[in-house]
Design a protein around this motif. Structure first.
Motif, PDB file in Angstrom:
ATOM      1  N   THR A 180       0.869  -1.174   0.000  1.00 37.30           N
ATOM      2  CA  THR A 180       0.000   0.000   0.000  1.00 37.30           C
ATOM      3  C   THR A 180       0.903   1.219   0.000  1.00 37.30           C
ATOM      4  OG1 THR A 180      -0.197  -0.602   2.304  1.00 37.30           O
ATOM      5  CG2 THR A 180      -2.223  -0.660   0.995  1.00 37.30           C
ATOM      6  N   LEU A 181       0.906   1.920  -1.092  1.00 41.08           N
ATOM      7  CA  LEU A 181       1.837   3.035  -1.213  1.00 41.08           C
ATOM      8  C   LEU A 181       1.250   4.285  -0.576  1.00 41.08           C
ATOM      9  CD1 LEU A 181       3.101   2.583  -4.872  1.00 41.08           C
ATOM     10  CD2 LEU A 181       4.099   1.766  -2.750  1.00 41.08           C
ATOM     11  N   PRO A 182       2.102   5.079   0.062  1.00 39.78           N
ATOM     12  CA  PRO A 182       1.638   6.374   0.545  1.00 39.78           C
ATOM     13  C   PRO A 182       1.102   7.194  -0.636  1.00 39.78           C
ATOM     14  CG  PRO A 182       3.824   5.864   1.372  1.00 39.78           C
ATOM     15  CD  PRO A 182       3.492   4.821   0.369  1.00 39.78           C
ATOM     16  N   PRO A 183       0.118   8.071  -0.387  1.00 39.73           N
ATOM     17  CA  PRO A 183      -0.554   8.761  -1.503  1.00 39.73           C
ATOM     18  C   PRO A 183       0.387   9.625  -2.350  1.00 39.73           C
ATOM     19  CG  PRO A 183      -1.160   9.684   0.633  1.00 39.73           C
ATOM     20  CD  PRO A 183      -0.431   8.431   0.915  1.00 39.73           C
ATOM     21  N   ASP A 184       1.482  10.088  -1.744  1.00 36.08           N
ATOM     22  CA  ASP A 184       2.312  11.053  -2.477  1.00 36.08           C
ATOM     23  C   ASP A 184       3.330  10.403  -3.412  1.00 36.08           C
ATOM     24  OD1 ASP A 184       3.459   9.999  -0.247  1.00 36.08           O
ATOM     25  OD2 ASP A 184       4.769  11.708   0.131  1.00 36.08           O
ATOM     26  N   VAL A 185       3.347   9.069  -3.547  1.00 37.35           N
ATOM     27  CA  VAL A 185       4.367   8.474  -4.399  1.00 37.35           C
ATOM     28  C   VAL A 185       3.811   7.933  -5.711  1.00 37.35           C
ATOM     29  CG1 VAL A 185       5.862   7.880  -2.486  1.00 37.35           C
ATOM     30  CG2 VAL A 185       4.220   6.211  -3.313  1.00 37.35           C
ATOM     31  N   GLY A 186       2.527   8.126  -5.938  1.00 34.66           N
ATOM     32  CA  GLY A 186       1.976   7.706  -7.219  1.00 34.66           C
ATOM     33  C   GLY A 186       1.607   6.244  -7.244  1.00 34.66           C
ATOM     34  N   PRO A 187       1.157   5.754  -8.402  1.00 32.49           N
ATOM     35  CA  PRO A 187       0.687   4.369  -8.508  1.00 32.49           C
ATOM     36  C   PRO A 187       1.843   3.381  -8.401  1.00 32.49           C
ATOM     37  CG  PRO A 187       0.774   5.391 -10.669  1.00 32.49           C
ATOM     38  CD  PRO A 187       1.130   6.457  -9.682  1.00 32.49           C
ATOM     39  N   PRO A 188       1.539   2.131  -7.995  1.00 32.04           N
ATOM     40  CA  PRO A 188       2.610   1.127  -7.906  1.00 32.04           C
ATOM     41  C   PRO A 188       3.160   0.753  -9.280  1.00 32.04           C
ATOM     42  CG  PRO A 188       0.461   0.134  -7.478  1.00 32.04           C
ATOM     43  CD  PRO A 188       0.240   1.601  -7.583  1.00 32.04           C
ATOM     44  N   LEU A 189       4.354   0.220  -9.252  1.00 31.25           N
ATOM     45  CA  LEU A 189       4.973  -0.275 -10.478  1.00 31.25           C
ATOM     46  C   LEU A 189       4.138  -1.428 -11.045  1.00 31.25           C
ATOM     47  CD1 LEU A 189       8.106   0.049 -11.708  1.00 31.25           C
ATOM     48  CD2 LEU A 189       8.207  -2.295 -10.909  1.00 31.25           C
ATOM     49  N   THR A 190       4.000  -1.462 -12.352  1.00 31.00           N
ATOM     50  CA  THR A 190       3.241  -2.558 -12.969  1.00 31.00           C
ATOM     51  C   THR A 190       4.167  -3.478 -13.752  1.00 31.00           C
ATOM     52  OG1 THR A 190       2.878  -1.309 -14.969  1.00 31.00           O
ATOM     53  CG2 THR A 190       1.223  -1.081 -13.233  1.00 31.00           C
ATOM     54  N   ALA A 191       3.649  -4.664 -14.069  1.00 28.81           N
ATOM     55  CA  ALA A 191       4.451  -5.678 -14.769  1.00 28.81           C
ATOM     56  C   ALA A 191       4.986  -5.150 -16.093  1.00 28.81           C
ATOM     57  CB  ALA A 191       3.629  -6.939 -14.987  1.00 28.81           C
ATOM     58  N   ALA A 192       4.215  -4.244 -16.716  1.00 32.53           N
ATOM     59  CA  ALA A 192       4.646  -3.721 -18.015  1.00 32.53           C
ATOM     60  C   ALA A 192       5.891  -2.848 -17.896  1.00 32.53           C
ATOM     61  CB  ALA A 192       3.501  -2.930 -18.647  1.00 32.53           C
ATOM     62  N   GLU A 193       6.105  -2.274 -16.703  1.00 39.08           N
ATOM     63  CA  GLU A 193       7.262  -1.378 -16.527  1.00 39.08           C
ATOM     64  C   GLU A 193       8.539  -2.110 -16.150  1.00 39.08           C
ATOM     65  OE1 GLU A 193       6.166   2.335 -14.172  1.00 39.08           O
ATOM     66  OE2 GLU A 193       4.462   1.009 -13.770  1.00 39.08           O
ATOM     67  N   VAL A 194       8.437  -3.407 -15.924  1.00 43.34           N
ATOM     68  CA  VAL A 194       9.610  -4.171 -15.498  1.00 43.34           C
ATOM     69  C   VAL A 194      10.624  -4.247 -16.639  1.00 43.34           C
ATOM     70  CG1 VAL A 194      10.411  -6.455 -14.782  1.00 43.34           C
ATOM     71  CG2 VAL A 194       8.306  -5.524 -13.838  1.00 43.34           C
ATOM     72  N   PRO A 195      11.894  -3.957 -16.353  1.00 44.52           N
ATOM     73  CA  PRO A 195      12.902  -4.045 -17.410  1.00 44.52           C
ATOM     74  C   PRO A 195      13.024  -5.479 -17.927  1.00 44.52           C
ATOM     75  CG  PRO A 195      13.941  -3.772 -15.267  1.00 44.52           C
ATOM     76  CD  PRO A 195      12.474  -3.562 -15.066  1.00 44.52           C
ATOM     77  N   SER A 196      13.444  -5.598 -19.159  1.00 42.80           N
ATOM     78  CA  SER A 196      13.505  -6.908 -19.808  1.00 42.80           C
ATOM     79  C   SER A 196      14.408  -7.871 -19.045  1.00 42.80           C
ATOM     80  CB  SER A 196      14.009  -6.731 -21.234  1.00 42.80           C
ATOM     81  OG  SER A 196      14.485  -7.958 -21.734  1.00 42.80           O
ATOM     82  N   LEU A 197      14.111  -9.150 -19.181  1.00 42.57           N
ATOM     83  CA  LEU A 197      14.934 -10.189 -18.561  1.00 42.57           C
ATOM     84  C   LEU A 197      16.330 -10.206 -19.181  1.00 42.57           C
ATOM     85  CD1 LEU A 197      14.711 -12.426 -16.450  1.00 42.57           C
ATOM     86  CD2 LEU A 197      13.696 -13.906 -18.151  1.00 42.57           C
ATOM     87  N   ALA A 198      16.411  -9.803 -20.439  1.00 43.73           N
ATOM     88  CA  ALA A 198      17.723  -9.695 -21.088  1.00 43.73           C
ATOM     89  C   ALA A 198      18.389  -8.391 -20.645  1.00 43.73           C
ATOM     90  CB  ALA A 198      17.558  -9.721 -22.596  1.00 43.73           C
ATOM     91  N   THR A 199      19.659  -8.443 -20.366  1.00 50.58           N
ATOM     92  CA  THR A 199      20.350  -7.264 -19.841  1.00 50.58           C
ATOM     93  C   THR A 199      21.089  -6.519 -20.953  1.00 50.58           C
ATOM     94  OG1 THR A 199      20.681  -8.486 -17.808  1.00 50.58           O
ATOM     95  CG2 THR A 199      21.984  -6.494 -18.094  1.00 50.58           C
ATOM     96  N   TYR A 200      21.008  -5.197 -20.884  1.00 50.71           N
ATOM     97  CA  TYR A 200      21.689  -4.354 -21.871  1.00 50.71           C
ATOM     98  C   TYR A 200      23.188  -4.366 -21.570  1.00 50.71           C
ATOM     99  CZ  TYR A 200      22.781  -0.149 -24.595  1.00 50.71           C
ATOM    100  OH  TYR A 200      23.308   0.747 -25.501  1.00 50.71           O
ATOM    101  N   ASP A 201      23.954  -5.016 -22.435  1.00 50.65           N
ATOM    102  CA  ASP A 201      25.386  -5.162 -22.174  1.00 50.65           C
ATOM    103  C   ASP A 201      26.173  -5.049 -23.484  1.00 50.65           C
ATOM    104  OD1 ASP A 201      27.863  -5.703 -21.125  1.00 50.65           O
ATOM    105  OD2 ASP A 201      27.442  -7.796 -20.607  1.00 50.65           O
TER     106      ASP A 201
END
Lengths: 294, 455
Positions: A60-81
């Motif tokens: 439960t996030l405090p009101p001032d930090v905005g919506p929680p992170l969603t699955a769509a925002e998760v960085p790819s499983l492949a790493t930028y290297d």
């Protein structure tokens, strides 16, 4: 002087010779099971409360930090290297340097009495408060900056030039920061994965931050410690102090995929830390709490 | 897994900063992997595909509560041993760092018995569980030698005579010879009066087979063997774990990606929501709690831990056997090559794939008279069943809710080790390792003073 400079290297080579035979034994710091378990018991109590909370009301996030992170925002499983080939080479180089030079020297260093090593450790910790103070300033985080400055003043005077960490005894614990975090504070992305020569896995941003901090120390040159003869002596001592206090071992996993594992963990850690740091900063440093992220 | 420079930054400042940095580094971006570290220490837990007991699952992942651990000594001296073994196969370039077998040794300064302790599946010779056993045994007056599992990649490269792990007898033979070589090299001031052997999980099975081999060869004259939460049938257990992976994570890349996203989201939001800005070990555990919630989560942690161990065994086996499943024997992989593609491929490979495409072809070609059936039979503890039944010197400590045993297997243990087995009611797989009662039973078993299970 030149001979003195070479001495650690010769010593390292001599010691390293021991490690090439078919059998070698290396003395490690002793295990301290009783104390470790006592600490674990203490943590388990705190954990029980935290776990109850975590299970009861997840995220439960405090009101001032905005919506929680969603699955769509998760960085790819492949790493930028994009620098993978060079990075892998550096990783191997670091592992060999560690085996042949760093560890033997650190082993020898550990034979010094603990109070001496503790003094050395505190001394370098105290010097790092200078860079921390400046960076907190650059991050516009005056509270933690003041704490760093306070620690520096207290330990430089009452702690006899930083040999004793009086401030921690007074419940002002260290919370070092650096230019990498300052860049993060102002929204700079970590960039590509980057294995730093000798220093190990990092990101382009944090690697650049490290170099900048080193340059800042060199420019300020406090007590003339960072240039000339003193600089030649202190930088390796600093490195040995750091190494002898770090338990990381290259290839302790024995796995051909260790590079991938370290990269995966480090990159996600940096991203999650950046994400949390960004929100904490929006909320401000809590009064009396340690600064975020360190 | 820590990144050194992250740790060192804070180490420069204070020991507490150092701990915090290490916590952060271990934290490493996902508490999934933290939970995995726990499960990894738990080695090869193997829930049946039926309904796994939630308490047993949690005990397996979280381990023994620290307040229930037996009294431990203040300090235990520790040495790292590196040894080159002549029977190891030529080292592939990508395993260049595994030339020598690494074990850990704690010496008494007076004549004393030696306890050899073997790790579970995929684990090195200095896990937290080994350290716990080392502390208890050292305080009880033993020299202690802790050794990696023959399924640990460092062992496969440096100490395996085949490079293809999974054959209980062959792996134990290599382990036995490695232990004997180390003991022969120990300095003269280390005076050994007797040798005992024990192991947890798969290492328990290895310990028993090593003692059985020693009874024939007689190099070490091992006195007693204690198996802690051993499997009975290695291959059956591993097949069950594959099914668990499919059930809790799904098949191949898609399932893994979904799991990764689920864990990442929970973790990122946990840290967004955290009141305290300081991340300490306790918070770290709470973060793991925020990530692992349902039985399915715990099953996934267990299954993934096992799959990670299999990835290493599979890759090394394929490389050494030249079976060409994920590596090209004509073009051996080089240390600078990216391994992204091969890792992705390996995560989709099951133990059945390993058995059919690497293990079986290799052993059928290299072991005279071996058949599929004979190899399967040799992966079971029954291969030394007569010895286990007849000799008074083999002991078992296990739990009635151990995830890696089905009821028939537990029954087989009870009837084989009559009067030499202790079955605790709870603990799952290794979730009670180090508990006061268990360590007291272990002490008595090793000393030959165990009076039998109280009714």
């Amino acid at each position: 002087m030149r001979v003195l400079r070479l001495a650690p290297l010769l010593l390292a080579l001599a010691l390293a010779g021991c490690a090439t035979g078919e059998f070698s034994m290396r003395t490690l710091p002793p295990d301290t099971p009783a104390a470790d378990n006592a600490a674990a018991v203490k943590q388990a109590l705190a954990q029980r409360q935290a776990l109850t909370q975590a299970h009861g009301a997840p995220a439960t996030l405090p009101p001032d930090v905005g919506p929680p992170l969603t699955a769509a925002e998760v960085p790819s499983l492949a790493t930028y290297d994009p620098w993978e080939r060079v990075n892998r080479f550096t990783y191997r180089f670091n592992a060999r340097f560690d085996q042949w030079v760093f560890l033997p020297v650190a082993d020898t260093y550990r034979r010094l009495p603990a109070p001496v090593r503790g003094g050395v450790h505190n001394f370098f910790g105290n010097l790092s408060e200078v860079v921390s103070t400046l960076n907190y300033g650059a991050q516009l985080r005056l509270g933690p900056g003041g704490r760093s400055l306070g620690r520096f003043v207290i330990n430089s005077t009452l702690g006899i030039g930083g040999l004793f960490d009086v401030a921690t005894l007074w419940h002002i614990p260290a919370a070092p920061t650096g230019f990498g975090q300052t860049l993060a504070r102002w929204g700079v992305h970590p960039g590509p994965y980057f294995v730093m020569p000798l220093l190990g896995p990092s990101s382009a941003r944090d690697g650049f931050g490290w170099v900048t901090d080193f340059g800042t120390n060199y420019a300020i040159n406090i007590l003339n410690l960072y240039r000339g003869t003193a600089g030649w002596a202190l930088t390796p001592l600093n490195a040995v102090d750091i190494r002898s206090n770090t338990s990381f071992r290259y290839y302790s996993t024995g796995s051909p995929f260790e590079y991938d594992t370290v990269r995966f963990l480090l990159v996600r850690k940096t991203l999650i830390q950046d994400d949390a740091l960004r929100l904490w900063q929006r909320r401000g440093d809590p009064p009396g709490g340690a600064p975020a992220g360190e | 897994m820590h990144a050194p420079e992250q740790v060192t930054d804070a180490c420069r400042a204070s020991p507490s900063g150092c701990r915090r940095a290490r916590a952060l580094a271990v934290f490493g971006g996902t508490a999934l992997l933290l939970a995995l570290a726990h499960a990894a220490a738990a080695a090869d837990p193997d829930p049946p595909t039926g309904l796994a007991d939630p308490a047993a699952l949690r005990a397996t992942v979280y381990g023994t509560p620290p307040q229930d651990i037996a009294p431990l000594p203040q300090t235990v001296p520790l040495q790292e041993i590196d040894i080159r073994l002549p029977w190891a196969r030529p080292l592939p370039k990508v395993l260049w760092f595994d030339a020598r077998l690494r074990c850990w040794f704690s010496a008494q300064d007076k004549p004393a018995p030696l306890a050899i302790v073997i790790a579970g599946t995929g684990s090195d010779g200095n896990t937290a569980k080994l350290a716990l056993l080392r502390a208890v045994l050292y305080a009880d007056g033993y020299h202690v030698l802790t050794m990696p599992s023959p399924t640990f990649p460092g062992f496969i490269a440096a100490a395996s005579s085949t490079g293809v792990a999974g054959d209980l007898v062959q792996d134990s033979q290599d382990l036995y010879h490695a232990a004997a070589a180390i003991i022969a090299h120990l300095p003269k001031r280390v005076r050994i009066t007797d040798v005992d052997i024990l192991g947890y999980s798969l290492g328990g099975a290895h310990a028993a087979v090593v003692k059985a081999l020693d009874a024939k060869e007689g190099t070490l004259r091992i006195r007693r063997a204690v198996m802690i939460n051993p499997p009975v049938s290695l291959f059956d257990s591993m097949r069950r774990l594959d099914r668990l992976f499919t059930r809790s994570i799904g098949d191949g890349a898609q399932g893994l990606d979904a799991l990764y996203r689920r864990v990442y989201v929970r973790l990122a939001n946990y840290f967004r929501a955290a009141d305290q800005v300081r991340i300490e070990d306790a918070n770290l555990m709470a973060a793991a709690g925020a990530v692992l919630r349902t039985d399915q989560d715990f099953q996934a942690a267990v299954a993934l831990t096992f799959r990670i161990a299999l990835v290493n065994v599979f890759y090394a086996g394929d490389l050494y056997a030249g079976t060409g499943v994920v590596t090209d024997p004509a073009h051996p992989p080089q240390p600078g090559d990216s391994t992204d593609a091969v890792v992705q491929k390996l995560f989709g490979m099951t133990f059945d794939d390993y058995f059919e495409r690497v293990f079986l072809p290799y052993y059928l070609a290299h072991k005279g008279g071996a058949t599929r059936e004979s190899l399967l039979a040799e992966s079971r503890l029954q291969v030394i069943g007569d010895t286990l039944r007849a000799s008074p010197d083999y002991y078992v400590l296990t739990n009635s809710d151990d995830l890696i045993l089905d009821p028939q297997e537990l029954q087989w243990l009870r009837t084989t080790f009559v009067g030499r087995i202790k079955v605790y009611d709870h603990g799952g797989h290794l979730g009670n390792l180090g508990e006061r009662d268990q360590m007291e039973d272990l002490r008595r078993m090793l000393a030959g003073q165990w009076a039998g299970d109280a009714p």
